[in-house]
Design an enzyme around this catalytic site. Structure first.
Site, PDB file in Angstrom:
ATOM      1  N   ASN A 144       0.835  -1.191   0.000  1.00  0.00           N
ATOM      2  CA  ASN A 144       0.000   0.000   0.000  1.00  0.00           C
ATOM      3  C   ASN A 144       0.880   1.254   0.000  1.00  0.00           C
ATOM      4  O   ASN A 144       1.992   1.264   0.537  1.00  0.00           O
ATOM      5  CB  ASN A 144      -1.003  -0.005   1.154  1.00  0.00           C
ATOM      6  CG  ASN A 144      -0.381  -0.096   2.529  1.00  0.00           C
ATOM      7  OD1 ASN A 144       0.554  -0.861   2.747  1.00  0.00           O
ATOM      8  ND2 ASN A 144      -0.922   0.655   3.476  1.00  0.00           N
ATOM      9  N   GLU A 170      -3.160  -4.725  -3.110  1.00  0.00           N
ATOM     10  CA  GLU A 170      -3.676  -5.545  -4.204  1.00  0.00           C
ATOM     11  C   GLU A 170      -3.616  -4.790  -5.527  1.00  0.00           C
ATOM     12  O   GLU A 170      -3.215  -5.343  -6.551  1.00  0.00           O
ATOM     13  CB  GLU A 170      -5.119  -5.981  -3.918  1.00  0.00           C
ATOM     14  CG  GLU A 170      -5.269  -6.848  -2.687  1.00  0.00           C
ATOM     15  CD  GLU A 170      -5.514  -6.055  -1.411  1.00  0.00           C
ATOM     16  OE1 GLU A 170      -5.987  -6.653  -0.432  1.00  0.00           O
ATOM     17  OE2 GLU A 170      -5.228  -4.830  -1.368  1.00  0.00           O
TER      18      GLU A 170
END
Length: 135
Positions: free
Chosen positions: A44, A56
């Site tokens: 992140n 992701e």
């Protein structure tokens, strides 16, 4: 409880350590494996204007930049003691590159897999532009 192979856990830990999270202090890593066995990690990245990039999404970007567009499985390592499921946006992102066999695994810092589910279970009724694509 199933555990990750040490090399995968090390990749996740390393990516999580590199996360840029000066606001939440919650570091997350994701590792994507494609059908051909290639793997891509992401972490992140937070910014002051709150348009952050999830782990992701970061891993998906690396995958697409390398010319891959299909995901076989995903592992997510969060920053706390509890498993870290993908947010709603990332569930849709993962679904975009997945099929009915794509598994999402939530792991802890010791490499224990706490939960594994097909992406369709994590995002029932997902939006797909091409309804004939399988997921």
């Amino acid at each position: 409880m199933e555990t990750l192979p040490p090399n995968l856990l090390e990749q996740l830990r390393s990516a999580r350590e590199n996360a840029y999270a000066p606001y939440s202090h919650y570091h997350v890593a994701a590792l994507i494996e494609c059908p051909d066995g290639s793997r891509f990690v992401g972490c992140n990245v937070e910014t002051a204007h709150y348009k952050s990039i999830c782990a992701e999404a970061s891993a998906i970007s690396a995958m697409v930049a390398a010319g891959r567009t299909r995901i076989r499985q995903v592992w997510v390592l969060g920053g706390g003691d509890e498993p870290c499921p993908p947010c709603g946006d990332c569930r849709q992102r993962l679904f975009e590159f997945s099929d009915e066999h794509t598994e999402v695994h939530l792991v802890d810092a010791d490499g224990r897999i706490h939960r594994s589910e097909p992406i369709g279970h994590l995002l029932p009724g997902a939006f797909r532009l091409n309804p004939e694509a399988s997921a």
